[in-house]
Design a protein around this motif. Structure first.
Motif, mmCIF file in Angstrom:
data_model
loop_
_atom_site.group_PDB
_atom_site.id
_atom_site.type_symbol
_atom_site.label_atom_id
_atom_site.label_comp_id
_atom_site.label_asym_id
_atom_site.label_seq_id
_atom_site.Cartn_x
_atom_site.Cartn_y
_atom_site.Cartn_z
ATOM 1 N N PHE A 1 8.452 42.409 -22.632
ATOM 2 C CA PHE A 1 8.590 43.487 -21.641
ATOM 3 C C PHE A 1 8.983 44.820 -22.260
ATOM 4 C CE2 PHE A 1 12.286 40.806 -22.253
ATOM 5 C CZ PHE A 1 13.183 41.731 -22.735
ATOM 6 N N CYS A 2 9.115 44.874 -23.590
ATOM 7 C CA CYS A 2 9.751 46.028 -24.244
ATOM 8 C C CYS A 2 8.726 46.903 -24.959
ATOM 9 C CB CYS A 2 10.801 45.524 -25.235
ATOM 10 S SG CYS A 2 11.597 46.829 -26.189
ATOM 11 N N PHE B 1 23.821 50.666 -29.390
ATOM 12 C CA PHE B 1 22.627 50.401 -30.210
ATOM 13 C C PHE B 1 21.628 49.658 -29.318
ATOM 14 C CE2 PHE B 1 23.503 51.683 -34.579
ATOM 15 C CZ PHE B 1 24.861 51.921 -34.538
ATOM 16 N N MET B 2 21.005 50.423 -28.423
ATOM 17 C CA MET B 2 20.045 49.843 -27.479
ATOM 18 C C MET B 2 18.723 50.588 -27.506
ATOM 19 S SD MET B 2 22.317 48.785 -24.173
ATOM 20 C CE MET B 2 23.845 47.852 -24.345
ATOM 21 N N GLY B 3 18.526 51.432 -28.518
ATOM 22 C CA GLY B 3 17.235 52.081 -28.685
ATOM 23 C C GLY B 3 16.290 51.140 -29.415
ATOM 24 N N GLY C 1 14.573 48.828 -32.124
ATOM 25 C CA GLY C 1 15.030 48.062 -33.273
ATOM 26 C C GLY C 1 16.016 46.974 -32.930
ATOM 27 N N GLU C 2 16.077 45.986 -33.819
ATOM 28 C CA GLU C 2 17.041 44.907 -33.686
ATOM 29 C C GLU C 2 18.127 45.140 -34.750
ATOM 30 O OE1 GLU C 2 18.160 42.636 -31.841
ATOM 31 O OE2 GLU C 2 19.462 41.827 -33.390
ATOM 32 N N THR D 1 22.109 42.971 -29.308
ATOM 33 C CA THR D 1 21.343 42.147 -30.250
ATOM 34 C C THR D 1 20.657 40.981 -29.542
ATOM 35 O OG1 THR D 1 21.547 40.633 -32.133
ATOM 36 C CG2 THR D 1 23.514 40.942 -30.807
ATOM 37 N N ILE D 2 19.561 40.517 -30.160
ATOM 38 C CA ILE D 2 18.895 39.334 -29.635
ATOM 39 C C ILE D 2 19.805 38.113 -29.774
ATOM 40 C CG2 ILE D 2 16.531 40.105 -29.984
ATOM 41 C CD1 ILE D 2 16.528 38.595 -32.672
ATOM 42 N N SER E 1 21.325 39.918 -25.774
ATOM 43 C CA SER E 1 20.147 39.914 -24.912
ATOM 44 C C SER E 1 19.797 38.464 -24.595
ATOM 45 C CB SER E 1 18.991 40.628 -25.605
ATOM 46 O OG SER E 1 19.239 42.014 -25.587
ATOM 47 N N HIS F 1 18.647 37.285 -21.228
ATOM 48 C CA HIS F 1 17.450 37.374 -20.373
ATOM 49 C C HIS F 1 17.183 36.163 -19.505
ATOM 50 C CE1 HIS F 1 16.927 41.037 -22.408
ATOM 51 N NE2 HIS F 1 16.345 40.581 -23.485
ATOM 52 N N GLU G 1 23.126 40.509 -21.568
ATOM 53 C CA GLU G 1 22.175 41.392 -20.900
ATOM 54 C C GLU G 1 20.994 40.575 -20.385
ATOM 55 O OE1 GLU G 1 21.831 45.339 -23.342
ATOM 56 O OE2 GLU G 1 22.019 43.618 -24.655
ATOM 57 N N VAL H 1 17.363 41.492 -18.689
ATOM 58 C CA VAL H 1 16.340 42.374 -18.150
ATOM 59 C C VAL H 1 15.630 41.577 -17.070
ATOM 60 C CG1 VAL H 1 14.215 43.632 -18.639
ATOM 61 C CG2 VAL H 1 16.070 43.634 -20.302
ATOM 62 N N ILE I 1 19.709 44.099 -15.655
ATOM 63 C CA ILE I 1 19.016 45.364 -15.918
ATOM 64 C C ILE I 1 17.624 45.289 -15.295
ATOM 65 C CG2 ILE I 1 18.255 46.959 -17.729
ATOM 66 C CD1 ILE I 1 20.097 45.325 -19.681
ATOM 67 N N PRO I 2 17.432 45.915 -14.118
ATOM 68 C CA PRO I 2 16.080 45.901 -13.545
ATOM 69 C C PRO I 2 15.112 46.496 -14.564
ATOM 70 C CG PRO I 2 17.680 46.866 -12.018
ATOM 71 C CD PRO I 2 18.378 46.705 -13.330
ATOM 72 N N CYS J 1 13.888 53.760 -21.855
ATOM 73 C CA CYS J 1 13.483 52.648 -22.713
ATOM 74 C C CYS J 1 12.223 52.868 -23.549
ATOM 75 C CB CYS J 1 13.311 51.391 -21.873
ATOM 76 S SG CYS J 1 14.834 50.502 -21.707
HETATM 77 N N1 SAH Z 1 16.990 44.632 -30.092
HETATM 78 C C1 SAH Z 1 18.239 44.717 -29.424
HETATM 79 C C2 SAH Z 1 18.650 46.121 -29.032
HETATM 80 C C3 SAH Z 1 17.609 47.048 -28.478
HETATM 81 S S1 SAH Z 1 17.030 46.741 -26.831
HETATM 82 C C4 SAH Z 1 18.243 43.791 -28.227
HETATM 83 O O1 SAH Z 1 17.216 43.214 -27.915
HETATM 84 O O2 SAH Z 1 19.300 43.597 -27.645
HETATM 85 C C5 SAH Z 1 18.417 46.987 -25.788
HETATM 86 C C6 SAH Z 1 18.290 46.302 -24.437
HETATM 87 O O3 SAH Z 1 17.250 46.931 -23.652
HETATM 88 C C7 SAH Z 1 17.894 44.837 -24.583
HETATM 89 O O4 SAH Z 1 18.657 44.049 -23.714
HETATM 90 C C8 SAH Z 1 16.445 44.865 -24.172
HETATM 91 O O5 SAH Z 1 16.022 43.619 -23.716
HETATM 92 C C9 SAH Z 1 16.449 45.926 -23.074
HETATM 93 N N2 SAH Z 1 15.115 46.443 -22.735
HETATM 94 C C10 SAH Z 1 14.043 46.582 -23.541
HETATM 95 N N3 SAH Z 1 12.981 47.068 -22.853
HETATM 96 C C11 SAH Z 1 13.386 47.240 -21.594
HETATM 97 C C12 SAH Z 1 12.746 47.741 -20.403
HETATM 98 N N4 SAH Z 1 11.482 48.126 -20.403
HETATM 99 N N5 SAH Z 1 13.485 47.797 -19.263
HETATM 100 C C13 SAH Z 1 14.787 47.420 -19.260
HETATM 101 N N6 SAH Z 1 15.455 46.968 -20.351
HETATM 102 C C14 SAH Z 1 14.756 46.874 -21.505
#
Ligand code: SAH
Length: 353
Positions: A128-129, A165-167, A169-170, A202-203, A224, A226, A266, A268, A297-298, A343
């Protein structure tokens, strides 16, 4: 290519932002340097946020020239600033090798959160990312991470209070640089940010979480999760490899015991994929007994990806099931959608031109 770090035909110059707080000593060897020169330069780079050597007025001109021959202050260049009606601001940075990354600042009441990238792209490729759509291109250096904060600080009217750190990258795939950047961000002689204001998302690989246990800096960790079922989770997060949520939560628990820092799971939420009552109960089972709150997180729509954000009634139902099971649950409001800075959308638009 000509860039700040590589003048036409010249050697690549290193960026001062990449130095650790205690790593400036080598600058004492520059011509005209004094014993206190490294400290002066470090203060210009981190505490005062200087962008050029010209600003470093307490250094002699010959010293500034010597510095400029082999160093740049920063390595990236801010290319665009997109302000959304809700106050969210997307910052697009051109890196020295031409790649682009984005950071997003999100004001919300008294809080002002900066969302930081740790890699160009991402290898995990969550279904979804936006970040993983083209795979991972490269890791960011510690300085490239720190610069995102320096630039956002400069441009923010409201002081930043939180850093996530949610931009793209992992973070655990680039842990050395992420850890070094957090050391600079939190050091009193660096940017002086309280570790409690920093969250690494983080994952959540058990081995990677163990590495975080070894870090003495007490930043927060967000996992993360999910979905509470390992097979369904693997399907959503192909680059994760094997999902072992029980081991992940156990490792996260170890970190909590070591630092006392809050953990967040987290989720999503995607309509029809993980928003049913069954999914809410699964989540509750997985986190039960752990010091871990759930953040729903919708989903933020991403062009080209075939998911749908959940109906508000589904989110309400999930909150109710989780809360009844004794799990603290919060819901994140989508932000920055009007100018597409939610995102990873800004960077993707830039790549497409
Ligand atoms: N890689 C790390 C950090 C970056 S993503 C991780 O996965 O945690 C940060 C968060 O944003 C993660 O929980 C990810 O699942 C969420 N995310 C990614 N794309 C998204 C989207 N389109 N809508 C909502 N959350 C999203």
């Amino acid at each position: 290519m000509t860039s700040a770090n590589r003048p036409e035909g010249g050697e690549v110059r290193r960026a001062l932002t990449d130095l650790a707080v205690d790593g400036f000593g080598e600058l004492a060897a520059l011509p005209d340097a004094k014993s206190f020169t490294p400290t002066q330069i470090r203060d210009w780079v981190f505490a005062k946020g200087a962008r050029s050597f010209d600003e470093m007025t307490n250094l002699s001109k010959p010293l500034r020239a010597a510095l400029a021959a082999s160093w740049t202050v920063r390595s990236g260049t801010l290319e665009k600033r997109h302000a959304s009606k809700d106050g969210t601001v997307g910052l697009l940075t051109r890196l020295h090798d031409g790649h682009v990354i984005e950071s997003v600042s999100i004001p919300e009441g008294d809080r002002h959160t900066l969302c930081i990238s740790s890699q160009v792209g991402c290898a995990v490729a969550c279904a979804f990312c936006a970040s993983g759509l083209d795979g991972v291109i490269r890791n960011l250096s510690s300085g490239e991470i720190v610069e995102q904060v320096l630039v956002a600080r400069e441009l923010s009217e409201q002081p930043l209070t939180n850093y996530v750190f949610m931009g793209s990258g992992e973070p655990t795939h680039n842990w050395k640089a992420v850890e070094a950047s957090i050391a600079t961000l939190t050091h009193p002689d660096g940017l002086g940010i309280g570790a409690r204001r920093i969250t690494v998302s983080t994952i959540g690989h058990p081995a990677a979480l163990r590495k975080m246990v070894e870090t003495e800096i007490p930043f927060n960790v967000a996992l993360s999760v999910h979905v509470g079922d390992d097979a369904e989770r693997e399907a959503l997060m192909p680059g994760l490899g094997t999902s072992d949520l029980a081991a992940t939560l156990a490792a996260a628990r170890e970190r909590f015991d070591a630092t006392g820092r809050r953990l967040t799971a987290e989720v999503v939420v995607l309509a029809g994929v993980n928003d049913t009552d069954r999914h809410a109960r699964l989540l509750a089972d997985v986190v039960a007994g752990h010091p871990c709150a759930v953040n729903l997180i919708p989903w933020n729509p991403v062009d080209g990806l075939d998911f749908t954000p959940p109906a508000p009634a589904r989110i309400d139902a999930m909150v109710e099931i989780l809360t009844r099971a004794g799990v603290t649950t919060t819901v994140r409001r989508p932000r920055g959608q009007d100018v597409g800075v939610a995102c990873g959308q800004l960077r993707r638009r830039e790549l497409r031109g």
